[in-house]
Design an enzyme around this catalytic site. Structure first.
Site, mmCIF file in Angstrom:
data_model
loop_
_atom_site.group_PDB
_atom_site.id
_atom_site.type_symbol
_atom_site.label_atom_id
_atom_site.label_comp_id
_atom_site.label_asym_id
_atom_site.label_seq_id
_atom_site.Cartn_x
_atom_site.Cartn_y
_atom_site.Cartn_z
ATOM 1 N N SER A 49 -11.656 -6.148 4.491
ATOM 2 C CA SER A 49 -11.545 -6.294 3.043
ATOM 3 C C SER A 49 -12.671 -7.183 2.541
ATOM 4 O O SER A 49 -13.394 -7.796 3.324
ATOM 5 C CB SER A 49 -10.194 -6.918 2.663
ATOM 6 N N SER A 50 -12.779 -7.264 1.215
ATOM 7 C CA SER A 50 -13.836 -8.090 0.634
ATOM 8 C C SER A 50 -13.329 -9.520 0.418
ATOM 9 O O SER A 50 -12.125 -9.801 0.512
ATOM 10 C CB SER A 50 -14.275 -7.495 -0.707
ATOM 11 N N ASP A 106 0.823 -1.214 0.000
ATOM 12 C CA ASP A 106 0.000 0.000 0.000
ATOM 13 C C ASP A 106 0.852 1.256 0.000
ATOM 14 O O ASP A 106 0.441 2.295 -0.509
ATOM 15 C CB ASP A 106 -0.881 0.048 1.266
ATOM 16 N N ASP A 148 -5.435 -4.246 -6.420
ATOM 17 C CA ASP A 148 -4.951 -5.631 -6.483
ATOM 18 C C ASP A 148 -5.938 -6.719 -6.052
ATOM 19 O O ASP A 148 -5.566 -7.892 -5.992
ATOM 20 C CB ASP A 148 -3.603 -5.788 -5.749
ATOM 21 N N HIS A 165 -7.567 0.164 -3.733
ATOM 22 C CA HIS A 165 -6.434 -0.658 -4.145
ATOM 23 C C HIS A 165 -6.834 -1.609 -5.272
ATOM 24 O O HIS A 165 -7.784 -2.377 -5.148
ATOM 25 C CB HIS A 165 -5.816 -1.419 -2.966
ATOM 26 N N ASP A 200 -2.130 5.982 -2.893
ATOM 27 C CA ASP A 200 -1.536 4.815 -2.234
ATOM 28 C C ASP A 200 -0.863 3.983 -3.323
ATOM 29 O O ASP A 200 -1.407 3.828 -4.434
ATOM 30 C CB ASP A 200 -2.621 3.944 -1.594
ATOM 31 N N CYS A 217 -1.185 -7.737 -0.860
ATOM 32 C CA CYS A 217 -1.126 -6.505 -0.056
ATOM 33 C C CYS A 217 0.018 -6.553 0.964
ATOM 34 O O CYS A 217 0.669 -5.543 1.236
ATOM 35 C CB CYS A 217 -2.420 -6.315 0.732
ATOM 36 N N ARG A 223 -16.809 -6.012 -10.263
ATOM 37 C CA ARG A 223 -16.260 -4.664 -10.463
ATOM 38 C C ARG A 223 -15.642 -4.555 -11.855
ATOM 39 O O ARG A 223 -14.410 -4.426 -12.002
ATOM 40 C CB ARG A 223 -15.146 -4.393 -9.452
HETATM 41 N N1 ABU Z 1 -6.504 -3.672 0.035
HETATM 42 C C1 ABU Z 1 -7.191 -4.546 -0.846
HETATM 43 C C2 ABU Z 1 -8.628 -4.748 -0.409
HETATM 44 C C3 ABU Z 1 -9.532 -4.793 -1.577
HETATM 45 C C4 ABU Z 1 -10.892 -5.348 -1.262
HETATM 46 O O1 ABU Z 1 -11.416 -5.210 -0.145
HETATM 47 O O2 ABU Z 1 -11.471 -5.972 -2.167
#
Ligand code: ABU
Length: 391
Positions: free
Chosen positions: A322-323, A124, A264, A262, A211, A375, A287
């Protein structure tokens, strides 16, 4: 004319300054993408990690303050295991940041904090572009001093690698004026959708912000997401900074992502292009890339964009911010080998169907610490040069 590399993974037609790296001795910092053979990496730490307090750039989705010792210790065990795996199975040099006590307050002329955040995510904070490491601005106050955890490593690289460039992107004030205080934090409200579809976030355009984790490196082309952690001015700063070395910076949007943060876990490279076939980028199907950006950046290119395989479960560990798409947040250790969280079976099956061997590691306890394997790592050296993958 164009000259294909020995492994046919791109075209060397860049300016001499980039190509000359080929013959450098005692190079430590050298990384141009996410897939070249990995030689040196930084892995973050979970110690002293805090959920930040509310601030103009962030509204915590849970109680702020230090993570429990139990969760910190569980994540540390999995991060230490990752270090062992990379060292013993992949012959990679691993460095770790200093364990700074980010539970302490901080004060600048523009804001003060009761406590800070942590150093779990070098990705990050630090951006490696070839022989350069940038300490990026960050976008939240709680992360203002985060790059200090890497100062000893950066200083060591600077002393030993005579070609290393060490840059600090202009430090923002993070004064109140840099944030849109009327940002609709409720992720489910209609207003939020409108803001995101108009590419408007809680950060505004007063000063450059980005970031490092918003940057996807594809050799000479850097794909950067405008988001809750990068504004247009930050992307423009990066564009001007790397332009003389022949890099192109492409701004990208994912208009259905209601919390874009982010790149990634949204767009990730799996396979580089060769003379014989297109490269593969996976895109989180929830997304998709904005149509106009897909056409502008990728139409007629050597990249195929396909849906990422689904996460094994949409349920994330309790307190994870995070997801579930951390399933995409893998670490490639070479063009045919990846480190993947052991329960992410659809991802593992998909990678193996592409001929990418998976090293499975337990990593879900680390999901509570701001991300996943990508990350929490920063590849400092990969064996390879800077190619143009968009000839
Ligand atoms: N820092 C990556 C988190 C991305 C997400 O929550 O999908």
């Amino acid at each position: 004319g164009l000259v294909f590399s020995e492994n046919n993974t791109g075209v060397l037609n860049g300016p001499p300054a980039v190509q000359q790296n080929k013959t450098k001795a005692m190079t430590i910092v050298n990384s141009h993408n996410d897939w070249d053979p990995l030689e040196e990496i930084i892995i973050g730490v979970s110690d002293f990690w805090c959920v930040p307090n509310e601030e103009p750039g962030f509204k915590p989705p849970q109680r702020s303050g230090k993570r429990s010792d139990e969760h910190i210790d569980k994540a540390a065990i999995q991060m230490d295991n990752l270090e062992r795996v990379l060292t013993s199975q992949c012959n990679v040099t691993v460095r770790r940041p200093e364990k700074i006590d980010f539970t302490q307050p901080a004060k600048t002329p523009f804001f003060s904090l009761a406590h800070q955040h942590g150093a779990s995510c070098p990705r990050d904070t630090l951006l490696v572009i070839g022989n350069e490491i940038m300490e990026t601005t960050m976008s939240r106050r709680a992360r203002y001093f985060e790059s200090m955890a890497y100062r000893k490593i950066m200083n060591d690289y600077f002393e030993k690698d005579k070609e290393m460039l060490w840059t600090m992107v202009p430090k923002p004030t993070m004064a109140d004026a840099m944030y849109n205080v009327d940002f609709p934090w409720d992720i489910n409200c209609q207003e939020r959708k409108q803001w995101i579809r108009n590419y408007k976030y809680q950060i505004n355009e007063t000063e450059p912000l980005f970031d490092a984790a918003e940057v996807l490196r594809l050799g000479k082309d850097l794909i950067v997401q405008q988001s809750t952690t990068a504004n247009k001015k930050g992307i423009e700063w990066l564009r001007r900074h790397v332009k003389s070395r022949g890099y192109r910076v492409h701004e990208i949007h994912f208009p259905d992502d209601l919390y874009p943060i982010h790149i990634d876990s949204t767009l990730a490279p799996l396979v580089p292009p060769t003379k014989e076939r297109k490269g593969i980028l996976v895109n989180c199907p929830e997304r998709p890339i904005a149509k106009e950006d897909k056409e502008r950046i990728f139409e007629g290119s050597n990249w195929e964009i396909i849906d990422a395989p689904p996460p094994n479960t949409m349920t994330v560990p309790d307190l994870c911010m995070s997801s579930a798409w951390l399933s995409m947040n893998m670490l490639l250790v070479g063009p045919d080998r990846a480190v993947v969280e052991e329960t992410e079976i659809p991802t593992i099956n998909f990678l193996e169907s592409l001929g990418i061997k998976c090293i499975r590691v337990p990593y879900r306890d680390c999901y509570r610490f701001g991300g996943g394997l990508h990350c929490h790592t920063l590849d400092v050296r990969r064996r390879g040069e800077c190619y143009n993958y968009f000839p």
